[in-house]
Write a protein that holds these residues in place. Sequence first.
Motif, PDB file in Angstrom:
ATOM      1  N   ALA A 465       0.819  -1.215   0.000  1.00 31.03           N
ATOM      2  CA  ALA A 465       0.000   0.000   0.000  1.00 31.03           C
ATOM      3  C   ALA A 465       0.850   1.262   0.000  1.00 31.03           C
ATOM      4  CB  ALA A 465      -0.935  -0.003   1.209  1.00 31.03           C
ATOM      5  N   TRP A 466       2.005   1.226   0.658  1.00 26.85           N
ATOM      6  CA  TRP A 466       2.845   2.424   0.726  1.00 26.85           C
ATOM      7  C   TRP A 466       3.616   2.641  -0.571  1.00 26.85           C
ATOM      8  CZ3 TRP A 466       2.967   6.778   3.105  1.00 26.85           C
ATOM      9  CH2 TRP A 466       4.096   7.591   3.010  1.00 26.85           C
ATOM     10  N   ASN A 467       4.214   1.582  -1.090  1.00 27.87           N
ATOM     11  CA  ASN A 467       4.995   1.706  -2.325  1.00 27.87           C
ATOM     12  C   ASN A 467       4.144   1.600  -3.585  1.00 27.87           C
ATOM     13  OD1 ASN A 467       7.685   2.080  -1.246  1.00 27.87           O
ATOM     14  ND2 ASN A 467       7.505  -0.018  -0.489  1.00 27.87           N
ATOM     15  N   MET A 468       2.855   1.337  -3.395  1.00 23.28           N
ATOM     16  CA  MET A 468       1.872   1.352  -4.482  1.00 23.28           C
ATOM     17  C   MET A 468       2.218   0.347  -5.580  1.00 23.28           C
ATOM     18  SD  MET A 468       1.169   5.479  -4.671  1.00 23.28           S
ATOM     19  CE  MET A 468       2.923   5.884  -4.751  1.00 23.28           C
ATOM     20  N   THR A 469       2.487  -0.885  -5.151  1.00 20.12           N
ATOM     21  CA  THR A 469       2.801  -1.941  -6.110  1.00 20.12           C
ATOM     22  C   THR A 469       1.847  -3.116  -5.928  1.00 20.12           C
ATOM     23  OG1 THR A 469       4.413  -2.964  -4.611  1.00 20.12           O
ATOM     24  CG2 THR A 469       5.241  -1.323  -6.182  1.00 20.12           C
ATOM     25  N   VAL A 470       1.629  -3.833  -7.014  1.00 24.47           N
ATOM     26  CA  VAL A 470       0.830  -5.057  -7.003  1.00 24.47           C
ATOM     27  C   VAL A 470       1.680  -6.151  -7.637  1.00 24.47           C
ATOM     28  CG1 VAL A 470      -1.276  -6.188  -7.784  1.00 24.47           C
ATOM     29  CG2 VAL A 470      -1.319  -3.749  -7.198  1.00 24.47           C
ATOM     30  N   THR A 471       2.000  -7.184  -6.846  1.00 25.35           N
ATOM     31  CA  THR A 471       2.894  -8.244  -7.314  1.00 25.35           C
ATOM     32  C   THR A 471       2.147  -9.573  -7.359  1.00 25.35           C
ATOM     33  OG1 THR A 471       4.766  -7.109  -6.272  1.00 25.35           O
ATOM     34  CG2 THR A 471       5.082  -9.425  -6.913  1.00 25.35           C
ATOM     35  N   PRO A 472       1.968 -10.152  -8.545  1.00 24.53           N
ATOM     36  CA  PRO A 472       1.284 -11.452  -8.637  1.00 24.53           C
ATOM     37  C   PRO A 472       2.107 -12.550  -7.962  1.00 24.53           C
ATOM     38  CG  PRO A 472       1.406 -10.359 -10.786  1.00 24.53           C
ATOM     39  CD  PRO A 472       2.324  -9.617  -9.867  1.00 24.53           C
ATOM     40  N   VAL A 473       1.406 -13.512  -7.366  1.00 28.11           N
ATOM     41  CA  VAL A 473       2.044 -14.696  -6.791  1.00 28.11           C
ATOM     42  C   VAL A 473       1.870 -15.836  -7.789  1.00 28.11           C
ATOM     43  CG1 VAL A 473       2.088 -16.304  -4.848  1.00 28.11           C
ATOM     44  CG2 VAL A 473       1.483 -13.894  -4.469  1.00 28.11           C
ATOM     45  N   ASN A 474       2.944 -16.515  -8.111  1.00 28.91           N
ATOM     46  CA  ASN A 474       2.871 -17.600  -9.096  1.00 28.91           C
ATOM     47  C   ASN A 474       1.982 -18.734  -8.599  1.00 28.91           C
ATOM     48  OD1 ASN A 474       4.604 -16.342 -10.918  1.00 28.91           O
ATOM     49  ND2 ASN A 474       6.439 -17.201  -9.937  1.00 28.91           N
ATOM     50  N   GLY A 475       1.150 -19.258  -9.497  1.00 27.93           N
ATOM     51  CA  GLY A 475       0.336 -20.419  -9.171  1.00 27.93           C
ATOM     52  C   GLY A 475      -1.132 -20.080  -8.979  1.00 27.93           C
ATOM     53  N   GLU A 476      -1.912 -21.141  -8.713  1.00 30.35           N
ATOM     54  CA  GLU A 476      -3.331 -21.018  -8.391  1.00 30.35           C
ATOM     55  C   GLU A 476      -3.555 -21.687  -7.042  1.00 30.35           C
ATOM     56  OE1 GLU A 476      -5.452 -22.692 -11.679  1.00 30.35           O
ATOM     57  OE2 GLU A 476      -5.017 -20.994 -13.002  1.00 30.35           O
ATOM     58  N   PHE A 477      -4.495 -21.165  -6.245  1.00 30.93           N
ATOM     59  CA  PHE A 477      -4.575 -21.557  -4.839  1.00 30.93           C
ATOM     60  C   PHE A 477      -6.011 -21.852  -4.423  1.00 30.93           C
ATOM     61  CE2 PHE A 477      -1.034 -18.756  -5.615  1.00 30.93           C
ATOM     62  CZ  PHE A 477       0.029 -19.377  -4.974  1.00 30.93           C
ATOM     63  N   SER A 478      -6.159 -22.841  -3.526  1.00 26.89           N
ATOM     64  CA  SER A 478      -7.448 -23.195  -2.931  1.00 26.89           C
ATOM     65  C   SER A 478      -7.209 -23.653  -1.500  1.00 26.89           C
ATOM     66  CB  SER A 478      -8.126 -24.324  -3.718  1.00 26.89           C
ATOM     67  OG  SER A 478      -8.352 -23.961  -5.054  1.00 26.89           O
ATOM     68  N   GLY A 479      -8.261 -23.619  -0.680  1.00 32.01           N
ATOM     69  CA  GLY A 479      -8.161 -24.112   0.688  1.00 32.01           C
ATOM     70  C   GLY A 479      -7.180 -23.313   1.529  1.00 32.01           C
ATOM     71  N   MET A 480      -6.634 -23.964   2.571  1.00 27.11           N
ATOM     72  CA  MET A 480      -5.660 -23.291   3.437  1.00 27.11           C
ATOM     73  C   MET A 480      -4.365 -23.070   2.657  1.00 27.11           C
ATOM     74  SD  MET A 480      -3.003 -22.987   5.662  1.00 27.11           S
ATOM     75  CE  MET A 480      -2.349 -24.535   6.247  1.00 27.11           C
ATOM     76  N   THR A 481      -3.965 -21.801   2.579  1.00 22.31           N
ATOM     77  CA  THR A 481      -2.822 -21.422   1.754  1.00 22.31           C
ATOM     78  C   THR A 481      -1.895 -20.515   2.547  1.00 22.31           C
ATOM     79  OG1 THR A 481      -4.139 -21.528  -0.273  1.00 22.31           O
ATOM     80  CG2 THR A 481      -2.133 -20.207  -0.355  1.00 22.31           C
ATOM     81  N   GLU A 482      -0.595 -20.744   2.424  1.00 23.72           N
ATOM     82  CA  GLU A 482       0.389 -19.828   2.999  1.00 23.72           C
ATOM     83  C   GLU A 482       1.272 -19.292   1.888  1.00 23.72           C
ATOM     84  OE1 GLU A 482       2.685 -21.414   6.183  1.00 23.72           O
ATOM     85  OE2 GLU A 482       1.070 -21.214   7.655  1.00 23.72           O
ATOM     86  N   ILE A 483       1.480 -17.981   1.912  1.00 25.61           N
ATOM     87  CA  ILE A 483       2.384 -17.354   0.945  1.00 25.61           C
ATOM     88  C   ILE A 483       3.319 -16.417   1.696  1.00 25.61           C
ATOM     89  CG2 ILE A 483       0.763 -17.501  -0.988  1.00 25.61           C
ATOM     90  CD1 ILE A 483       0.188 -14.486  -0.524  1.00 25.61           C
ATOM     91  N   PRO A 484       4.537 -16.213   1.194  1.00 23.90           N
ATOM     92  CA  PRO A 484       5.469 -15.301   1.869  1.00 23.90           C
ATOM     93  C   PRO A 484       5.053 -13.843   1.688  1.00 23.90           C
ATOM     94  CG  PRO A 484       6.422 -16.104  -0.177  1.00 23.90           C
ATOM     95  CD  PRO A 484       5.140 -16.863   0.021  1.00 23.90           C
ATOM     96  N   LEU A 485       5.327 -13.037   2.712  1.00 26.56           N
ATOM     97  CA  LEU A 485       5.109 -11.589   2.663  1.00 26.56           C
ATOM     98  C   LEU A 485       6.434 -10.881   2.933  1.00 26.56           C
ATOM     99  CD1 LEU A 485       1.722 -11.091   4.588  1.00 26.56           C
ATOM    100  CD2 LEU A 485       2.091 -11.297   2.129  1.00 26.56           C
ATOM    101  N   PRO A 486       6.521  -9.585   2.625  1.00 28.11           N
ATOM    102  CA  PRO A 486       7.796  -8.863   2.792  1.00 28.11           C
ATOM    103  C   PRO A 486       8.225  -8.656   4.237  1.00 28.11           C
ATOM    104  CG  PRO A 486       6.356  -7.728   1.231  1.00 28.11           C
ATOM    105  CD  PRO A 486       5.536  -8.777   1.895  1.00 28.11           C
ATOM    106  N   GLY A 487       7.334  -8.921   5.212  1.00 28.57           N
ATOM    107  CA  GLY A 487       7.711  -8.721   6.608  1.00 28.57           C
ATOM    108  C   GLY A 487       7.798  -7.261   6.997  1.00 28.57           C
TER     109      GLY A 487
END
Length: 499
Positions: A465-487
């Motif tokens: 939200a601050w740097n105003m970027t949208v970065t796609p995550v590779n793949g398609e997802f369903s159910g319980m999903t974990e993805i990395p965030l910038p921290g």
Amino acid sequence: MIRVKLLFITAIIIIANTLKANTVEQYSVHEIELKGPVSGNPFIDVKLSAEFRFLNRTVFCEGFYDGDGIYKIRFMPDIPGDWTYITKSNIKELDKKKGSFSCTAASGNNHGPVKVRNVYDFGYADGRPFYPVGTTCYAWVHQPDELVNQTLASLAKTRFNKIRMTVMPKDYDVYINNEPPFYPFEGSKEKGWDFNRPNPEFFRNFEKKILELQKLGIEADVILFHPYDNGHWNLDKMNREQAAFNLKYLIARIASIRNVWWSMANEYDILRKTDEEWEKYFRIIQESDPYQHLCSIHNGMEWYNHSKPWITHLSIQTAYLQDIQDWRELYNKPVIIDECVYEGNIPNDWGNLTAEEMMNRFWISYCRGAYCTHGETYIHPENILWWSKGGKLYGKSAERIGFLHKIMTETPAEGVYPFHNTWNKETYLIKEKEFYLYYYGNSQQAKARLYLPKDVKFRLEVIDAWNMTVTPVNGEFSGMTEIPLPGKPYIAVRAIKVK
């Protein structure tokens, strides 16, 4: 032969000009101008109105005195076609004047006035969604032309589409106490104001500024009463009858302008008026505004009863946003956090948020099902603060708020609601099995854990939200999903159903 041709061409020009004069675009202003008496007090003595008719529909509009023997009636047609009208007056020369005009369909960026849409949201009259991202510029109208033009130029560079502004000039601390270019009534502070004689020049200036906002696609949230005269002008010394008269006069002048909203008062509770008096003024708006523009009232410490039928949406001052879902569900009306403290660096406790926190409050409000309003209060050598006088924007939140507005416009227009449970810790929007927008605010989590429907595939995007970027995550997802965030703070995740 040449003379005949010239006469023919002249006749064509006259007819064309007549047709043009009798044509108005849908949701624009058709104005009737009449000449009448100047003796006595025309503002009070002369009664003037008109009935506008289209097929079996009739709309009643009050007229007003515009000075120099000129009387006007303004009307905003909302249906294309041929309209007729007839005036009514206690003055013979103004009574039973008949006429007609043609209303053409709205075009370009003319979407009509904004109304409540789907209980909790807003939309234009033509059905297009309206996502409020407002700002606060209380007395920008009452500044010199150079500063006014600078304000309009600044607004044009943003995505702000609503502005909170006062009818009357304002006196507050060292930040605003300048004399306005025009005063609203005849008279002076020293000799006394004649509250029964409005100054048409003041109101012409005010409505001109609303029309300038309209060109920019900005709604004018017009604040009718405020507690910030502080004895500077004594313009707030009207009795109830005088206040009622001037409210009707203002409505007659500007209600036909499509981008008008009514805000009954700023920090209404500081004015110490009774509930009975507020109700009287709200009923005047209901009875006098043919178009039923959006209408709210803004609080200081005490809340107004927003369940009243004349309140179309909540206009709230608070820095505590965790209860937004409760307010939506209690009142079943849209919520706008019109004051959540401002970005700036002044010593007042309401004016020194970081740009990051200003932006953060917009995101929290939106992802909890409300909208938010900006203000900016950076110390200036000439005390020209955006929040009061306008001018230039110096902060960094406005651009980020514009980015959020883009995200809003990419969100499904129907069926989206905020998550709400007893814990009320998570902040996200849902459209069942189609769309999710999670916002993590000030947290610095390194992963996002999402519980998506098991039978639907989603594509995911990480939004900074601050740097105003949208970065796609590779793949398609369903159910319980974990993805990395910038921290780091101000991260969102958007889940969109794969089609």
